[in-house]
Motif scaffolding. Structure first.
Motif, PDB file in Angstrom:
ATOM      1  N   VAL A  85       0.834  -1.203   0.000  1.00 36.35           N
ATOM      2  CA  VAL A  85       0.000   0.000   0.000  1.00 36.35           C
ATOM      3  C   VAL A  85       0.871   1.256   0.000  1.00 36.35           C
ATOM      4  O   VAL A  85       0.570   2.231  -0.691  1.00 36.35           O
ATOM      5  N   GLN A 144       0.464   3.882  -2.908  1.00 39.36           N
ATOM      6  CA  GLN A 144      -0.006   5.219  -2.565  1.00 39.36           C
ATOM      7  C   GLN A 144       0.911   6.283  -3.155  1.00 39.36           C
ATOM      8  O   GLN A 144       0.456   7.258  -3.748  1.00 39.36           O
ATOM      9  N   THR A 173      -6.079   0.084   5.573  1.00 39.64           N
ATOM     10  CA  THR A 173      -6.576   0.034   4.198  1.00 39.64           C
ATOM     11  C   THR A 173      -7.317  -1.269   3.936  1.00 39.64           C
ATOM     12  O   THR A 173      -8.419  -1.271   3.381  1.00 39.64           O
ATOM     13  N   PHE A 223      -7.080   2.168  -6.768  1.00 33.97           N
ATOM     14  CA  PHE A 223      -6.400   3.028  -5.804  1.00 33.97           C
ATOM     15  C   PHE A 223      -6.389   4.490  -6.218  1.00 33.97           C
ATOM     16  O   PHE A 223      -6.343   5.375  -5.375  1.00 33.97           O
ATOM     17  N   VAL A 274      -7.563   6.849  -3.091  1.00 36.30           N
ATOM     18  CA  VAL A 274      -6.771   7.839  -2.345  1.00 36.30           C
ATOM     19  C   VAL A 274      -7.500   9.180  -2.246  1.00 36.30           C
ATOM     20  O   VAL A 274      -7.224   9.970  -1.351  1.00 36.30           O
TER      21      VAL A 274
END
Lengths: 345, 397
Positions: free
Chosen positions: A90, A94, A171, B114, B118
């Motif tokens: 993650v 990210q 998450t 993702f 986010v």
């Protein structure tokens, strides 16, 4: 092809199995989290600073298992992890998404691969032998056990570490919650309120559990795994038929104790009832997921529970209420089913 | 008992099946070039070993929905080709397993998820993220092929599918299964490309393994599977036997998370174990398909291990990654397919280009695709992050 368990190490929500943890200690809402040891008892401070939480959990469990066996060299490491190294995965994802494809640092990528745990255990123990990692949903740990069983069959004297490791992150909890994996109501009572609510969903869990095993018995053996089988794309009745075959193949007609993977989800638990009914077990049944929560390698926690129950006494004659044989049956939703047959040494 | 290789399936930058891939080798046409489908902003700065089909085209070829992860689309494509070699009677009567391998699972879909996640943890299409775990693609393909006696997934980075093949052979030898479809799949993703790129081991030009001018690897994608069958069953059923899987070794270098030791101890032990398992001497080996990524570290460590085993009498060897790119978890199986063909047909696979040997190991690869029918035994190496080292040994039946 029996696999003898000589040492057990675990970092999970229920470190002392004899007494269940206080709900407030291990549970936050619908999450059970591992109660972590002081890692400096297992890993030196400098190395520990570089490691992610799941790697530290794995190494601590592995070292505990080796110590529990009385120490000595390790000839191979086999791990199962359904989710892999989520924290580092993650972290890199990210940065990739937020920063774009520039200004990235490699550290979290390097440690994001699923085999990092078994690799770091091997590095920590300087073990150049066999090394493998399975990642197949809720039979990741059972796959690792099958591999270890083959290794023990090929060279019975080998001392092998075999384990199941999964971490829960914010998450993964958020995403799995959106996928309706967990119960919507918040718990407040004792841990076993997980069961019999007649509602969908379970509690999240995590844990790292390693076993030091070999194909040879010896004085340190605490229990033996007679058989491990996975059942893919089959009904509970098919798993029950496989369970009966396993008993027959090991000259057993019944088991003293059945350990089952109810997780509080009404559909999952109804399927386990179908298994129990078809298998025809009339003795006691233990559940375990109120102690560790639901995660892909929760069956490693169940194996720990079973092995510790079998090893529970050193007195002879053995008290009648301590089991000599245990069958563990696990499943998760519509994924795979697994069976582990255990016997006292 | 013996384990025979009786079928292969492959998809990579060189083609979408065995015939197309071999035609590319015969034409000395590599699959390395600009990416058409990987949505990376580095598309113009680097070259890739990309399968030349979009997800939609891949899906259409197989009658599958285009929303599936690229991992599933590649895995099913190659596994279906391999399993087509097994007649229906054997599929029904024998115990069949599917052992797959992947390092990134459905990461291509997770990246899309993702991007929105986010922004807000309530955002992101859940139908993408459900592909994330490694077992998802394996289960999908196993169910499509109707394989259910044993199903699992191995994930040991770049050695993953070599370990899948090894486990398949061991389950046959122990009598648990009769037939195993074993291999692996990995798609190109921004996650892996940028990961390797931050390590500064990606070459902007076509990779040059074993060459003094090498500057790293090219990332590729693909899938490959072999059909492993109990040797007596293969003989009795008249299967098309490519070769035997005669030995294997699995070790850990226990040196560094991403670099091999200077003396190549892990690779040395893996190859040594494979030779011992097959009861062969180094001089018996006719060809080595190297891991050969083209990074400075790999070529030195693997080269050192090769010299320790073979000394001056180094057999023919090469790295096919200069044609396919480094396909990560798929590479062990892709190169197992090449190795099986090297044994059966004496095919000697070249490096794409080579000029000057690396100082130290000084290995000289095969430079022209050719036939050498004297080859009886072939080694194939696969190494990965975490020090995972595996070698497979294929021998004439």
């Amino acid at each position: 092809m029996a696999l003898f368990i000589h040492g057990i190490g675990s970092v999970d929500p229920a470190p002392a199995l004899g007494h269940a943890p206080e709900p407030a200690e291990a549970r936050a809402g619908n999450r059970l989290h591992a109660i972590e040891p002081n890692y400096l008892d297992f890993i030196d401070a400098r190395a520990s600073r570089r490691m992610s939480r799941i790697v530290k959990m794995g190494i601590a469990a592995a070292v505990q298992a080796v110590r529990g066996s009385g120490g000595g060299p390790v000839d191979g490491v086999v791990a199962g992890t359904g989710w892999g190294c989520l924290e580092d995965t993650v972290a890199f994802l990210q940065k990739l998404v937020v920063n774009g494809e520039d200004m990235l640092s490699p550290t979290s990528f390097i440690y994001s691969t699923h085999n990092t745990i078994a690799a770091q255990v091997a590095y920590h123990l300087k073990c150049r032998g066999y090394n493998n990692t399975f990642s197949h949903r809720n039979i990741s740990f059972e796959s690792a056990l099958i591999d270890a069983q083959l290794l023990a069959h090929e060279q019975p004297a080998q001392r092998l570490l075999v384990g199941g490791i999964d971490e829960l992150t914010d998450t993964s909890f958020t995403v799995l919650s959106r996928l309706k994996t967990f119960k919507s109501q918040q718990p407040g009572g004792p841990l076993d309120e997980l069961y019999d609510q007649g509602t969908p969903g379970t509690w999240a869990g995590e844990g790292a559990t390693f076993f030091l095993v070999s194909g040879e018995a010896g004085p340190t053996a605490r229990a033996q795994l007679l058989a491990v089988r996975t059942v893919s794309f089959g009904t509970p009745e098919k798993a029950a038929a496989v369970a009966r075959q396993l008993l027959t193949a090991n000259q057993l007609t019944w088991v003293d104790l059945l350990i089952t993977g109810e997780n509080g989800d009404q559909e999952n638990d109804a399927a386990i009832q179908r298994f129990a009914t078809d298998f025809g077990h009339s003795g006691p049944v233990h559940k375990f997921k109120h102690l560790c929560g639901e995660y892909p390698t929760a069956s490693a926690f169940a194996l720990r529970l079973g092995a510790e129950l079998l090893a529970g006494t050193e007195s002879t004659p053995r008290p009648a209420d301590i089991p000599r044989t245990i069958l563990i049956y696990n499943r998760f939703q519509q994924q795979h089913q697994s069976l582990m047959l255990l016997q006292a040494c | 008992m013996g384990v025979a290789v009786t079928g292969v399936g492959i998809i990579c930058a060189l083609g979408t099946n065995q015939d197309e891939v071999m035609a590319s080798f015969r034409a000395h046409a590599s699959g390395i070039g600009p990416a058409q489908h990987l949505p990376t902003r580095h598309r113009d700065d680097y070259v890739f070993g990309e399968v030349p089909l979009s997800n939609a085209a891949l899906a259409a070829q197989q009658g599958l929905p285009a929303r599936l992860s690229r991992t599933i689309l590649l895995s099913h494509h190659a596994a279906r080709e391999a399993y087509a070699s097994v007649p229906a009677t054997l599929r029904e009567e024998q115990r069949v397993g599917f052992i797959s391998a992947t390092s990134v699972g459905g990461m291509d879909k997770t990246e899309s998820f993702f991007k929105d996640y986010v922004q807000a943890s309530t955002a992101g299409d859940l139908r993408q993220v459900i592909n994330h775990d490694c077992g998802k693609s394996t289960d999908f393909v196993a169910e499509k092929l109707g394989i259910h006696d044993f199903v699992t997934t191995i994930s040991t980075a770049c050695s993953s599918s070599a370990n899948a093949i090894m486990l398949g052979a061991r389950m046959i030898e122990s009598g648990q299964l009769d037939i195993v479809v074993a291999g692996g799949a990995d798609p190109l993703t921004r996650f892996t490309f940028n990961g390797f790129n931050t390590l500064m081991i990606v070459d902007r030009q076509q990779s040059r393994p074993l060459d003094a001018s090498r500057e790293g690897l090219n990332l590729g994608e693909g899938a490959a599977y072999v059909v492993l069958m109990r040797a007596d069953l293969a003989a009795a059923s008249g299967a098309n036997v490519f070769c035997q899987l005669s030995g294997f070794g699995n070790t850990n270098d226990a040196h560094h998370q991403t670099a091999l030791s200077d003396d190549g101890e892990g690779p040395f032990l893996a190859m040594t174990q494979a030779l011992a398992a097959a009861n062969l001497q180094p001089a018996d080996i006719g060809y080595v398909n190297l891991h050969g990524t083209g990074t400075e570290n790999n070529d030195l460590a693997e080269g050192a291990a090769i010299r320790r085993i073979f000394g001056e009498a180094v057999p023919k060897l090469s790295s096919t990654k200069s044609f396919t790119g480094h396909t990560l978890a798929a590479s062990g199986a892709i190169e197992a397919v090449f190795s099986a063909l090297a044994v059966r047909d004496g095919l000697m696979f070249p490096n794409f280009s080579f000029a000057t040997p690396v100082e130290g190991p000084a290995l000289r690869p095969v430079q022209q695709f050719h036939v050498d029918t004297s080859v009886r035994h072939v080694l194939s190496n696969s190494f990965g992050f975490g020090g995972n080292c595996s070698s497979l040994l294929f021998s004439r039946a």
